[in-house]
Design a protein around this motif. Structure first.
Motif, PDB file in Angstrom:
ATOM      1  N   GLY A  22      15.132 -19.458 -65.377  1.00 12.67           N
ATOM      2  CA  GLY A  22      16.480 -19.125 -65.821  1.00 12.67           C
ATOM      3  C   GLY A  22      16.615 -19.274 -67.326  1.00 12.67           C
ATOM      4  N   PHE A  23      17.669 -18.705 -67.867  1.00  6.52           N
ATOM      5  CA  PHE A  23      17.878 -18.727 -69.307  1.00  6.52           C
ATOM      6  C   PHE A  23      18.056 -20.152 -69.833  1.00  6.52           C
ATOM      7  CE2 PHE A  23      20.728 -18.793 -72.970  1.00  6.52           C
ATOM      8  CZ  PHE A  23      20.020 -18.000 -73.868  1.00  6.52           C
ATOM      9  N   SER A  24      18.947 -20.906 -69.215  1.00  2.31           N
ATOM     10  CA  SER A  24      19.288 -22.241 -69.718  1.00  2.31           C
ATOM     11  C   SER A  24      18.123 -23.218 -69.665  1.00  2.31           C
ATOM     12  CB  SER A  24      20.453 -22.822 -68.919  1.00  2.31           C
ATOM     13  OG  SER A  24      21.587 -22.008 -69.059  1.00  2.31           O
ATOM     14  N   ARG A 105      18.863 -13.533 -61.035  1.00  2.00           N
ATOM     15  CA  ARG A 105      19.278 -14.650 -61.889  1.00  2.00           C
ATOM     16  C   ARG A 105      20.413 -14.231 -62.814  1.00  2.00           C
ATOM     17  NH1 ARG A 105      17.117 -19.426 -62.218  1.00  2.00           N
ATOM     18  NH2 ARG A 105      15.087 -19.844 -61.314  1.00  2.00           N
ATOM     19  N   GLU A 106      20.294 -13.039 -63.375  1.00  2.00           N
ATOM     20  CA  GLU A 106      21.335 -12.549 -64.289  1.00  2.00           C
ATOM     21  C   GLU A 106      22.666 -12.423 -63.554  1.00  2.00           C
ATOM     22  OE1 GLU A 106      23.321 -11.017 -67.643  1.00  2.00           O
ATOM     23  OE2 GLU A 106      21.546 -12.274 -67.413  1.00  2.00           O
ATOM     24  N   LEU A 107      22.640 -11.897 -62.342  1.00  2.00           N
ATOM     25  CA  LEU A 107      23.877 -11.757 -61.575  1.00  2.00           C
ATOM     26  C   LEU A 107      24.482 -13.113 -61.220  1.00  2.00           C
ATOM     27  CD1 LEU A 107      22.828  -8.863 -59.170  1.00  2.00           C
ATOM     28  CD2 LEU A 107      24.482  -8.737 -61.031  1.00  2.00           C
ATOM     29  N   VAL A 108      23.653 -14.064 -60.841  1.00  2.00           N
ATOM     30  CA  VAL A 108      24.132 -15.381 -60.443  1.00  2.00           C
ATOM     31  C   VAL A 108      24.584 -16.203 -61.659  1.00  2.00           C
ATOM     32  CG1 VAL A 108      23.424 -17.583 -59.407  1.00  2.00           C
ATOM     33  CG2 VAL A 108      22.780 -15.436 -58.319  1.00  2.00           C
ATOM     34  N   ASP A 109      23.779 -16.198 -62.707  1.00  2.00           N
ATOM     35  CA  ASP A 109      24.060 -17.042 -63.867  1.00  2.00           C
ATOM     36  C   ASP A 109      25.174 -16.523 -64.762  1.00  2.00           C
ATOM     37  OD1 ASP A 109      22.029 -18.669 -63.000  1.00  2.00           O
ATOM     38  OD2 ASP A 109      20.548 -17.974 -64.459  1.00  2.00           O
ATOM     39  N   HIS A 110      25.371 -15.225 -64.787  1.00  2.00           N
ATOM     40  CA  HIS A 110      26.369 -14.663 -65.699  1.00  2.00           C
ATOM     41  C   HIS A 110      27.407 -13.885 -64.935  1.00  2.00           C
ATOM     42  CE1 HIS A 110      22.838 -15.425 -68.313  1.00  2.00           C
ATOM     43  NE2 HIS A 110      23.756 -15.869 -69.118  1.00  2.00           N
TER      44      HIS A 110
END
Length: 110
Positions: A22-24, A105-110
């Motif tokens: 993930g990004f973070s 991940r992009e859909l969930v995280d952002h």
């Protein structure tokens, strides 16, 4: 390594790590280590981690769009066009195996 090859190598490492962690949870140092480059090069080519992340997403979306649009715009019967569209998506996922996980991940995280 040439500049384009170095950038591609960084993007490959970032793509893999962003998909896995993930990004973070991914640091610039981890990406640099994965790409086997000095972390200063990431800042030189991309400015910061956010811009690198956007570059990773843009590269994957560009690959998906360029492959699929050519098949959708082909002057062939609809079933052949649909088959080509699906094949293009599969080819893109084969070229970028982290794509599905990164998109989720992009859909969930952002």
């Amino acid at each position: 390594m040439t500049e384009p090859a170095t950038k591609a190598h960084i993007l490959d490492a970032a793509e893999r790590l962003f998909a896995e962690r993930g990004f973070s949870s991914t640091t610039v140092k981890q990406i640099a280590r994965g790409a086997r480059v000095n972390s200063a090069l990431l800042y030189y080519y991309f400015g910061d981690k956010e811009r690198l992340y956007r570059a990773v997403l843009e590269r994957m979306v560009d690959a998906l769009v360029s492959r699929t649009m050519g098949r959708l715009e082909a002057d062939v019967p609809p079933p052949t066009r649909l088959r080509g569209f699906i094949e293009a998506q599969v080819e893109t996922i084969i070229a970028h195996p982290c794509l599905p996980k990164l998109f989720v991940r992009e859909l969930v995280d952002h």
